[in-house]
Enzyme design. Structure first.
Site, short mmCIF file in Angstrom:
data_model
loop_
_atom_site.label_atom_id
_atom_site.label_comp_id
_atom_site.label_asym_id
_atom_site.label_seq_id
_atom_site.Cartn_x
_atom_site.Cartn_y
_atom_site.Cartn_z
N GLN A 19 61.69 -8.12 16.60
CA GLN A 19 61.57 -7.40 17.87
C GLN A 19 62.87 -6.71 18.25
OE1 GLN A 19 60.01 -9.74 21.10
NE2 GLN A 19 57.99 -9.96 20.18
N GLU A 48 62.63 -11.89 34.01
CA GLU A 48 62.39 -13.06 33.16
C GLU A 48 63.70 -13.61 32.61
OE1 GLU A 48 61.87 -15.23 29.52
OE2 GLU A 48 62.56 -13.15 29.58
N HIS A 95 57.44 -11.18 31.81
CA HIS A 95 57.99 -10.63 30.57
C HIS A 95 57.77 -9.13 30.50
CE1 HIS A 95 58.22 -14.77 28.94
NE2 HIS A 95 59.08 -14.26 28.08
N HIS A 136 50.24 -10.87 25.69
CA HIS A 136 51.43 -10.87 24.83
C HIS A 136 51.69 -9.49 24.23
CE1 HIS A 136 51.36 -15.16 25.32
NE2 HIS A 136 50.15 -15.24 24.80
N LEU A 137 50.63 -8.84 23.78
CA LEU A 137 50.79 -7.49 23.23
C LEU A 137 51.23 -6.52 24.32
CD1 LEU A 137 50.48 -5.62 20.79
CD2 LEU A 137 48.08 -5.28 21.44
N ALA A 138 50.75 -6.72 25.54
CA ALA A 138 51.13 -5.85 26.66
C ALA A 138 52.65 -5.82 26.82
CB ALA A 138 50.47 -6.34 27.94
N ASP A 139 53.29 -6.95 26.65
CA ASP A 139 54.74 -7.04 26.73
C ASP A 139 55.39 -6.29 25.56
OD1 ASP A 139 57.40 -7.89 26.83
OD2 ASP A 139 56.95 -9.88 26.04
N GLN A 140 54.89 -6.53 24.36
CA GLN A 140 55.50 -5.96 23.16
C GLN A 140 55.40 -4.44 23.08
OE1 GLN A 140 54.12 -8.01 19.55
NE2 GLN A 140 53.71 -9.83 20.79
#
Length: 352
Positions: free
Chosen positions: A100, A10, A322, A297-301
């Site tokens: 983050q 990314e 991402h 989005h949570l999967a990335d974080q």
């Protein structure tokens, strides 16, 4: 020293944030080159600089390459230290993205870390502050994470001026398996869509906050009403808090969440409030209909925290670039290997 190609995958700011956080955790020096190389305005931006400066301060790092447009960064951490830190991004730069860069490292501080941050709380291309509070932190708690954020004032693009306070305690992370199908109602496994809808609407309503600053009070109300109407059409009950403020910056937005899934949308000049509400509702509905345990989005974080906790997994409807990039960066620093398996239309991401 670990060398990272900042244009990999990314190739955005997330790669740098994860690299610096895990450098602080492991004590390994890192050099990142080609930072945001393929972006229209490559190199580090103001919000990246503030995040990296704060990370360096918290872990006593030697650092070079901290200037606007820099394409290379060197970061050599010493020790993660507790204490109180005041951070002013100086623009509407995202407070959640700044966090983050720090949050994966903070469980390893020897003392409590307290942050006061001024910047953007609800800005484009970043998680909203409500998503961070109600989705991200809910998931991290399952991994043993001890921290939280309090919203003091909202800040929108372009003026910023939002303010949050955050407190993080030293803690020990542990494995957790995020599973939608493990949820039960009346002792019954959820095996079909109607059961799933019943849990969401009766035992775990879709919650939300619709907000606006320096705008007529009907703006956040219309956002909420449009979202509630679309959610009801899809079979989901909801409770959305409507908030209207007078503050430094002008803007509006709405965030919806239930379990480990969320959706959000921000107001724009000329964009009807109803469309803002529907956008957020459409986003969360698309996640709930897939039976995935977490949203994209949570999967990335979650990636760096899962690696630090060990023995964790989740299912997600799509493995984004991402997330794939975050997995690659994390594996450069930690002696872990993520497993990715596609089954029944979902991706299962796990670590043993």
């Amino acid at each position: 020293m670990i060398e990272i190609d900042g244009s990999y995958g990314e190739g955005g700011g997330q790669l740098v944030r994860t690299a610096v956080a895990l450098s602080a955790v492991t004590g390994k020096e890192v050099e990142v080159k080609n930072i945001r190389k393929n972006r229209p305005n490559p190199g580090l931006k103001q919000q990246h600089l503030k995040a990296l400066e704060t990370a360096a301060k918290i872990c006593g790092a030697r650092v070079s390459g901290l200037f606007p447009g820099s394409s290379e960064l060197f970061f050599a951490p010493v020790e993660i230290k507790g204490g109180k830190y005041d951070i002013d991004i100086g623009t509407a730069g995202s407070i959640t993205l700044l966090l983050q860069s720090l949050m994966p490292a903070l469980p390893f501080a020897k003392e409590k870390v307290e942050l006061t941050i001024i910047g953007g709380t609800d800005v484009a291309w970043s998680p909203t502050i409500d998503y961070l509070r109600h989705v991200t932190f809910r998931a991290l708690e399952q991994l043993g994470y001890a921290g939280g954020v309090t919203l003091k004032e909202r800040g929108y693009y372009p003026r910023g001026g939002g303010k949050v306070s955050a407190v993080f305690e030293p803690c020990r992370l542990h494995g957790f398996h995020f599973r939608k199908t493990e949820e039960k109602r009346a002792g019954k496994n959820l095996t079909d869509e109607e059961d799933l809808k019943g849990v969401q609407s009766q035992e775990g309503e879709i919650m939300g906050i619709s907000h606006a600053s320096n705008l007529p009070t009907h703006v956040p109300a219309r956002q909420a009403e449009a979202a509630e109407s679309l959610l009801l059409e899809a079979g989901y009950g909801s409770r959305i808090d409507v908030q209207s403020y007078e503050s430094f910056s002008t803007g509006s937005g709405i965030t919806l969440w239930t379990g480990y899934c969320g959706g959000s949308a921000l107001g724009e000049r000329g964009l009807p409030a109803e469309k803002v509400g529907r956008r957020a509702a459409e986003e969360v509905i698309s996640e709930l209909r897939t039976r995935a345990a977490v949203d994209v989005h949570l999967a990335d974080q979650l990636i760096p925290y899962m690696a630090l906790a060990g023995n964790s997994s989740y299912t997600v409807r799509e493995l984004t670039l991402h997330a794939a990039t975050n997995i690659w960066v994390t594996e450069q620093f930690l002696d872990v290997k993520f497993g990715i398996e596609e089954k029944e239309g979902l991706f299962e991401v796990s670590i043993d």
